[in-house]
Design a protein around this motif. Structure first.
Motif, PDB file in Angstrom:
ATOM      1  N   VAL A 150      42.083  30.857  47.071  1.00 21.76           N
ATOM      2  CA  VAL A 150      42.997  31.746  47.801  1.00 21.76           C
ATOM      3  C   VAL A 150      42.850  31.562  49.301  1.00 21.76           C
ATOM      4  CG1 VAL A 150      43.510  34.161  48.321  1.00 21.76           C
ATOM      5  CG2 VAL A 150      43.172  33.457  45.956  1.00 21.76           C
ATOM      6  N   ILE A 151      41.615  31.521  49.783  1.00 28.12           N
ATOM      7  CA  ILE A 151      41.382  31.383  51.224  1.00 28.12           C
ATOM      8  C   ILE A 151      41.852  30.028  51.732  1.00 28.12           C
ATOM      9  CG2 ILE A 151      39.550  31.215  52.982  1.00 28.12           C
ATOM     10  CD1 ILE A 151      38.152  33.533  51.555  1.00 28.12           C
ATOM     11  N   LEU A 152      41.742  28.993  50.913  1.00 26.06           N
ATOM     12  CA  LEU A 152      42.261  27.680  51.323  1.00 26.06           C
ATOM     13  C   LEU A 152      43.763  27.724  51.597  1.00 26.06           C
ATOM     14  CD1 LEU A 152      40.349  25.159  49.007  1.00 26.06           C
ATOM     15  CD2 LEU A 152      40.185  25.338  51.496  1.00 26.06           C
ATOM     16  N   THR A 153      44.474  28.629  50.921  1.00 24.52           N
ATOM     17  CA  THR A 153      45.924  28.749  51.158  1.00 24.52           C
ATOM     18  C   THR A 153      46.226  29.587  52.397  1.00 24.52           C
ATOM     19  OG1 THR A 153      46.269  30.792  49.871  1.00 24.52           O
ATOM     20  CG2 THR A 153      46.310  28.694  48.661  1.00 24.52           C
ATOM     21  N   GLY A 154      45.190  30.227  52.962  1.00 22.26           N
ATOM     22  CA  GLY A 154      45.397  31.096  54.120  1.00 22.26           C
ATOM     23  C   GLY A 154      45.478  32.563  53.746  1.00 22.26           C
ATOM     24  N   GLY A 155      45.231  32.896  52.457  1.00 25.37           N
ATOM     25  CA  GLY A 155      45.268  34.281  52.017  1.00 25.37           C
ATOM     26  C   GLY A 155      43.875  34.837  51.808  1.00 25.37           C
ATOM     27  N   ILE A 156      43.807  35.982  51.161  1.00 26.88           N
ATOM     28  CA  ILE A 156      42.523  36.600  50.828  1.00 26.88           C
ATOM     29  C   ILE A 156      42.733  37.501  49.618  1.00 26.88           C
ATOM     30  CG2 ILE A 156      42.773  38.672  52.281  1.00 26.88           C
ATOM     31  CD1 ILE A 156      39.780  38.220  53.067  1.00 26.88           C
ATOM     32  N   ASP A 157      41.730  37.586  48.737  1.00 31.73           N
ATOM     33  CA  ASP A 157      41.845  38.397  47.528  1.00 31.73           C
ATOM     34  C   ASP A 157      40.864  39.558  47.586  1.00 31.73           C
ATOM     35  OD1 ASP A 157      42.215  39.499  45.075  1.00 31.73           O
ATOM     36  OD2 ASP A 157      41.846  37.681  43.915  1.00 31.73           O
ATOM     37  N   MET A 158      41.402  40.755  47.825  1.00 32.50           N
ATOM     38  CA  MET A 158      40.575  41.959  47.907  1.00 32.50           C
ATOM     39  C   MET A 158      40.512  42.709  46.573  1.00 32.50           C
ATOM     40  SD  MET A 158      39.657  41.827  51.079  1.00 32.50           S
ATOM     41  CE  MET A 158      39.043  43.441  51.556  1.00 32.50           C
ATOM     42  N   SER A 159      41.090  42.110  45.516  1.00 29.79           N
ATOM     43  CA  SER A 159      41.079  42.775  44.212  1.00 29.79           C
ATOM     44  C   SER A 159      39.945  42.283  43.322  1.00 29.79           C
ATOM     45  CB  SER A 159      42.415  42.567  43.500  1.00 29.79           C
ATOM     46  OG  SER A 159      42.648  41.199  43.222  1.00 29.79           O
ATOM     47  N   VAL A 160      39.089  41.393  43.836  1.00 33.05           N
ATOM     48  CA  VAL A 160      37.973  40.863  43.056  1.00 33.05           C
ATOM     49  C   VAL A 160      37.084  41.967  42.473  1.00 33.05           C
ATOM     50  CG1 VAL A 160      35.802  39.557  43.223  1.00 33.05           C
ATOM     51  CG2 VAL A 160      37.917  38.583  44.135  1.00 33.05           C
ATOM     52  N   PRO A 161      36.747  43.035  43.225  1.00 33.15           N
ATOM     53  CA  PRO A 161      35.808  44.040  42.692  1.00 33.15           C
ATOM     54  C   PRO A 161      36.238  44.662  41.373  1.00 33.15           C
ATOM     55  CG  PRO A 161      36.112  44.353  45.032  1.00 33.15           C
ATOM     56  CD  PRO A 161      37.101  43.321  44.619  1.00 33.15           C
ATOM     57  N   TRP A 162      37.498  45.063  41.263  1.00 37.31           N
ATOM     58  CA  TRP A 162      37.897  45.764  40.046  1.00 37.31           C
ATOM     59  C   TRP A 162      38.439  44.835  38.979  1.00 37.31           C
ATOM     60  CZ3 TRP A 162      36.678  50.509  38.314  1.00 37.31           C
ATOM     61  CH2 TRP A 162      35.953  51.304  39.209  1.00 37.31           C
ATOM     62  N   LEU A 163      38.807  43.615  39.327  1.00 34.35           N
ATOM     63  CA  LEU A 163      39.029  42.588  38.316  1.00 34.35           C
ATOM     64  C   LEU A 163      37.689  42.267  37.648  1.00 34.35           C
ATOM     65  CD1 LEU A 163      41.481  40.250  40.251  1.00 34.35           C
ATOM     66  CD2 LEU A 163      41.987  41.373  38.082  1.00 34.35           C
ATOM     67  N   PHE A 164      36.650  42.179  38.460  1.00 31.98           N
ATOM     68  CA  PHE A 164      35.274  41.965  38.004  1.00 31.98           C
ATOM     69  C   PHE A 164      34.851  43.113  37.082  1.00 31.98           C
ATOM     70  CE2 PHE A 164      30.725  42.360  38.289  1.00 31.98           C
ATOM     71  CZ  PHE A 164      30.201  41.110  38.577  1.00 31.98           C
ATOM     72  N   THR A 165      35.046  44.358  37.544  1.00 31.75           N
ATOM     73  CA  THR A 165      34.630  45.530  36.781  1.00 31.75           C
ATOM     74  C   THR A 165      35.415  45.662  35.476  1.00 31.75           C
ATOM     75  OG1 THR A 165      34.031  46.703  38.827  1.00 31.75           O
ATOM     76  CG2 THR A 165      34.380  48.044  36.854  1.00 31.75           C
ATOM     77  N   ALA A 166      36.722  45.408  35.543  1.00 29.33           N
ATOM     78  CA  ALA A 166      37.560  45.509  34.342  1.00 29.33           C
ATOM     79  C   ALA A 166      37.120  44.488  33.293  1.00 29.33           C
ATOM     80  CB  ALA A 166      39.032  45.305  34.705  1.00 29.33           C
ATOM     81  N   GLY A 167      36.850  43.259  33.728  1.00 32.26           N
ATOM     82  CA  GLY A 167      36.376  42.233  32.806  1.00 32.26           C
ATOM     83  C   GLY A 167      35.037  42.598  32.195  1.00 32.26           C
ATOM     84  N   ALA A 168      34.155  43.143  33.025  1.00 33.78           N
ATOM     85  CA  ALA A 168      32.818  43.533  32.555  1.00 33.78           C
ATOM     86  C   ALA A 168      32.905  44.657  31.518  1.00 33.78           C
ATOM     87  CB  ALA A 168      31.969  43.979  33.740  1.00 33.78           C
ATOM     88  N   MET A 169      33.693  45.679  31.827  1.00 31.43           N
ATOM     89  CA  MET A 169      33.771  46.833  30.934  1.00 31.43           C
ATOM     90  C   MET A 169      34.494  46.486  29.633  1.00 31.43           C
ATOM     91  SD  MET A 169      34.184  50.062  33.532  1.00 31.43           S
ATOM     92  CE  MET A 169      33.236  51.197  32.546  1.00 31.43           C
ATOM     93  N   ALA A 170      35.501  45.625  29.712  1.00 31.54           N
ATOM     94  CA  ALA A 170      36.198  45.194  28.493  1.00 31.54           C
ATOM     95  C   ALA A 170      35.239  44.446  27.570  1.00 31.54           C
ATOM     96  CB  ALA A 170      37.386  44.317  28.856  1.00 31.54           C
ATOM     97  N   ALA A 171      34.427  43.564  28.146  1.00 38.20           N
ATOM     98  CA  ALA A 171      33.451  42.822  27.339  1.00 38.20           C
ATOM     99  C   ALA A 171      32.401  43.759  26.755  1.00 38.20           C
ATOM    100  CB  ALA A 171      32.776  41.755  28.201  1.00 38.20           C
TER     101      ALA A 171
END
Length: 321
Positions: free
Chosen positions: A61-82
């Motif tokens: 994402v950063i290579l494209t010039g953007g930034i991803d601030m949704s990593v924390p809850w994508l991380f948490t959602a994946g963890a809790m689902a598992a």
């Protein structure tokens, strides 16, 4: 220009990050002899792997010039689902893991479509999705869940061969795949081109929107994978467990010399940044500082390191103009 000088000019930043990791590790090993024990190194490498995996998509994402601030809850959602799936009898763990990864990718693509096709600023869109996920996961779980780490995830995080965890070996495989994509494929070259000049990309025939949207999908997928590995490591899942990775995934990229404006850098730099953060966290813990002081020193050290890396990268880019 000699080959050695050319090599150092191209890879000096990355090599300096690995040197910092080695120096930190040697210093604390002298002060705290148990720090370099095989069992502790195994844990340390797994910690670096989790940070590094979460930072794979962030690098894209950063290579494209953007930034991803949704990593924390994508991380948490994946963890809790598992974690929840682990208590279901006769469930196919492989299928569950694939579905969670697909879900992470799909959520990431929501970011990507909004940013690439609708023109929503990446920081606004990803913070918005992060907030929605936070509310959704909190509402669905009522703040707590009961479960257990699925067998495959538990084995990945705790199993080892020659005292090297399977999770770390998985990261090594992913490093090779990511480097191959970035260096040898049209998609990888398109990511760099997009970060360097959107105008040039427009006239080059590259499908800019598709390239950009897919980067956010990749970020969602690897955030979910990192969350599952964390469940295997800790044996539990809880609300907000991914919050530290918002800063750590970005810091790993910045420390590794990837330009925050996009268009330059390497995932091998992000790998070095991930290891630096893992060692730094371990050092602060080994020094027996209070949690408050650990947070203060951690923030200050990373701030200075990222600032220095950014200045160094900007000077390097300016010298090429």
């Amino acid at each position: 220009m000699s080959k050695t000088k050319l090599f150092m000019e191209k890879n000096g930043t990355i090599l300096s990050r690995y040197l910092i990791v080695i120096i930190l590790f040697v210093m604390i090993s002298i002060l705290r002899p148990g720090f370099s024990s095989g069992s502790h190194v195994k844990v340390l490498l797994l910690e670096a792997a989790i940070i590094g995996i979460a930072a794979i998509g962030q690098t894209f994402v950063i290579l494209t010039g953007g930034i991803d601030m949704s990593v924390p809850w994508l991380f948490t959602a994946g963890a809790m689902a598992a974690y929840v799936s682990g208590r279901v009898e006769n469930v196919n763990s492989v299928l569950v893991i694939l579905l969670i990864l697909l879900g992470g990718f799909a959520l990431g693509m929501i970011n990507g479509v909004a940013v690439a096709y609708l023109g929503v600023p990446s920081i606004v869109m990803t913070i918005g999705l992060n907030t929605i996920l936070q509310g959704s996961v909190t509402g669905l779980t009522s703040g707590a869940v009961n479960g257990v780490a699925p067998g495959i995830i538990y084995t990945l995080a705790t199993g080892s061969i020659f005292n090297i965890s399977y999770g770390f070996l998985l990261w090594m495989v992913l490093i090779a795949v990511v480097m191959l994509i970035l260096r040898k494929t049209k998609y990888g070259r398109s990511l760099y081109a997009l970060g360097n000049s959107r105008g040039v990309v427009y006239f080059s025939g590259i499908k800019r929107q598709r390239v950009e949207a897919l980067a956010y999908g990749v970020s969602g997928l690897f955030a979910a994978l990192a969350g599952m590995l964390m469940v295997g490591k800790t044996g539990s899942a809880y609300l907000g467990m991914g919050n530290p990775f918002q800063f750590e995934s970005i810091a790993a990229v910045a420390l590794g010399g990837v330009s925050m404006a996009g268009g330059s850098g390497s995932y091998m730099g992000t790998v070095a940044g991930s290891m630096t953060i893992a060692v730094l966290l371990a050092v602060l813990t080994a020094l027996n500082l209070s949690p408050a002081l650990q947070q203060i020193f951690y923030g200050l050290i990373l701030f200075v390191a990222i600032l220095a890396a950014t200045i160094q990268n900007n000077r390097k880019m300016s010298s090429k103009l």
